[in-house]
Design a protein around this motif. Structure first.
Motif, PDB file in Angstrom:
ATOM      1  N   SER A  79       0.979  -1.243   0.073  1.00 58.83           N
ATOM      2  CA  SER A  79       0.002  -0.144   0.036  1.00 58.83           C
ATOM      3  C   SER A  79       0.881   1.195  -0.052  1.00 58.83           C
ATOM      4  N   ILE A  80       0.361   2.252  -0.429  1.00 59.41           N
ATOM      5  CA  ILE A  80       1.367   3.466  -0.621  1.00 59.41           C
ATOM      6  C   ILE A  80       0.113   4.622  -0.858  1.00 59.41           C
ATOM      7  N   THR A  81       0.675   5.711  -0.455  1.00 62.27           N
ATOM      8  CA  THR A  81      -0.227   6.969  -0.418  1.00 62.27           C
ATOM      9  C   THR A  81       0.998   8.120  -0.861  1.00 62.27           C
ATOM     10  N   PHE A  82       0.561   9.296  -1.451  1.00 62.68           N
ATOM     11  CA  PHE A  82       1.314  10.614  -1.730  1.00 62.68           C
ATOM     12  C   PHE A  82       0.426  11.523  -1.439  1.00 62.68           C
ATOM     13  N   SER A  83       0.815  12.750  -0.860  1.00 60.17           N
ATOM     14  CA  SER A  83       0.390  14.024  -0.379  1.00 60.17           C
ATOM     15  C   SER A  83       1.293  15.103  -0.437  1.00 60.17           C
ATOM     16  N   LYS A 102      -2.876   1.128   8.316  1.00 57.06           N
ATOM     17  CA  LYS A 102      -4.083   1.718   8.662  1.00 57.06           C
ATOM     18  C   LYS A 102      -3.607   3.421   8.313  1.00 57.06           C
ATOM     19  N   ALA A 103      -2.642   3.803   8.983  1.00 53.50           N
ATOM     20  CA  ALA A 103      -2.261   5.280   8.815  1.00 53.50           C
ATOM     21  C   ALA A 103      -2.237   5.509   7.266  1.00 53.50           C
ATOM     22  N   ILE A 104      -1.731   4.638   6.454  1.00 52.17           N
ATOM     23  CA  ILE A 104      -1.727   4.977   4.961  1.00 52.17           C
ATOM     24  C   ILE A 104      -3.023   5.368   4.451  1.00 52.17           C
ATOM     25  N   PHE A 105      -4.056   4.420   4.833  1.00 53.53           N
ATOM     26  CA  PHE A 105      -5.323   4.656   4.275  1.00 53.53           C
ATOM     27  C   PHE A 105      -5.852   5.844   4.760  1.00 53.53           C
ATOM     28  N   SER A 106      -5.957   6.164   6.147  1.00 49.17           N
ATOM     29  CA  SER A 106      -6.197   7.454   6.627  1.00 49.17           C
ATOM     30  C   SER A 106      -5.756   8.511   5.940  1.00 49.17           C
ATOM     31  N   GLY A 188      -7.351   1.876  20.318  1.00 51.02           N
ATOM     32  CA  GLY A 188      -5.857   2.053  19.793  1.00 51.02           C
ATOM     33  C   GLY A 188      -5.398   2.322  18.832  1.00 51.02           C
ATOM     34  N   TYR A 189      -6.395   2.506  17.694  1.00 46.54           N
ATOM     35  CA  TYR A 189      -5.936   2.901  16.274  1.00 46.54           C
ATOM     36  C   TYR A 189      -6.949   4.326  16.014  1.00 46.54           C
ATOM     37  N   ASP A 190      -6.074   5.040  15.395  1.00 44.22           N
ATOM     38  CA  ASP A 190      -6.958   6.320  14.945  1.00 44.22           C
ATOM     39  C   ASP A 190      -7.023   6.411  13.677  1.00 44.22           C
ATOM     40  N   LEU A 191      -8.023   5.889  12.937  1.00 44.10           N
ATOM     41  CA  LEU A 191      -8.077   6.086  11.462  1.00 44.10           C
ATOM     42  C   LEU A 191      -8.726   7.547  11.048  1.00 44.10           C
ATOM     43  N   GLY A 192      -9.003   8.364  11.949  1.00 37.39           N
ATOM     44  CA  GLY A 192      -9.498   9.629  11.620  1.00 37.39           C
ATOM     45  C   GLY A 192     -11.003   9.491  11.476  1.00 37.39           C
TER      46      GLY A 192
END
Length: 300
Positions: A79-83, A102-106, A188-192
């Protein structure tokens, strides 16, 4: 079942070698169930690479996650994300692999996310990385860094990588992942805050949409087409045999907008569904919230 059958079964279920299957059986007094568990703890075939990227001249920031089977050189997860938002670079690579993924998807939902660019690059980079790691003897952080830099050349990219070795049990059991009746705890996990497009099942003998109350339980199907929705559907339990299935959901909020009712559904902390319903539509109710006695007398 004979010992040779146990060995064959272990090898098929876990992908281990014959000698490893024999060791697991000997440590488990020839108990096949215990042996499978033992193999899970013994085998460290999986390495996860948690990666942060910076393109200095373009002011682009990226997060990347690769899980590879070190024995077969196959990519298990990618998985990957650019911003354009530098805040995503503050996400720590010291997070466990599941939280980092999960932080990547968030981050894909945050302001500044480069959705089109991410989709354009992701599959090509995954295929390039898969081919590259098949051709090297030892997959290391340095090798992965070289692969990434070569892919983007001549664009300059700075790469930070932390790798995490996992045994079979650690990789298959997600951190703090508790499932019960299609419910997933994200403690314990913050997806936003994630809002999904959903559909509530209708029923001719059901309850009018305008009479739906907070606390009612309805049957809903997630129809959101974004990539993150497919990830969340898998965790929530809204998919079976590649088909979307209805799941019981609690009504969180009901509002009226443009001659339609907007019904917000609660799936998990920070994850809600939004369904737009005509006021005269009847919906399937699994459980209606019991109204307090004083509200029946004093409706205001």
């Amino acid at each position: 079942m004979k010992e040779k059958d146990h060995i064959k079964l272990l090898m098929e279920e876990t992908g281990c070698e014959k000698s490893e299957a024999e060791l697991a059986l000997s440590l488990s007094d020839n108990n096949i169930e215990k042996a499978i568990t033992t193999i899970g703890f013994l085998l460290k075939f999986t390495t996860v690479f948690k990666i942060k990227l910076i393109f200095p001249k373009e002011n682009i920031y990226g997060l990347m996650h690769i899980a590879a089977n070190m024995k077969t050189s196959d990519i298990l997860r990618f998985s990957i994300t650019f911003s354009h938002n530098p805040s995503i670079y503050e996400i720590s690579t010291n997070l466990d692999w599941f939280s980092f993924e999960k932080a990547i998807f968030s981050a894909r939902l945050d302001a500044g996310a480069m959705e089109d660019y991410t989709q354009k690059i992701e599959e090509n980079l995954r295929l390039y990385t898969q081919q590259a790691i098949k051709e090297i003897i030892s997959i290391s952080s340095d090798e992965v860094s070289t692969i990434i830099k070569t892919f983007f050349h001549p664009i300059i990219v700075k790469v930070e990588i932390v790798n995490e070795e996992l045994n079979l049990t650690q990789f298959k059991k997600l951190p703090d992942y508790n499932s019960k009746q299609n419910f997933v705890s994200f403690t314990g996990y913050d997806l936003g805050f994630v809002k999904l497009d959903v559909k509530i099942l209708e029923d001719e003998n059901g309850k009018m949409a305008k009479k739906i109350s907070e606390g009612d339980t309805v049957l809903s199907i997630i129809i959101d087409e974004r990539e993150i929705s497919h990830y969340l559907v898998h965790l929530i339990g809204g998919k079976e045999n590649d088909n979307m299935i209805p799941i019981p959901t609690t009504v969180k909020k009901v509002s009226y907008k443009n001659d339609d009712f907007e019904i917000h559904l609660h799936y998990a902390p920070s994850i809600v569904g939004l369904a737009k319903i005509k006021s005269n539509v009847k919906l399937k109710i699994l459980e209606a919230k019991t109204q307090l006695w004083w509200k029946k007398i004093l409706p205001w």
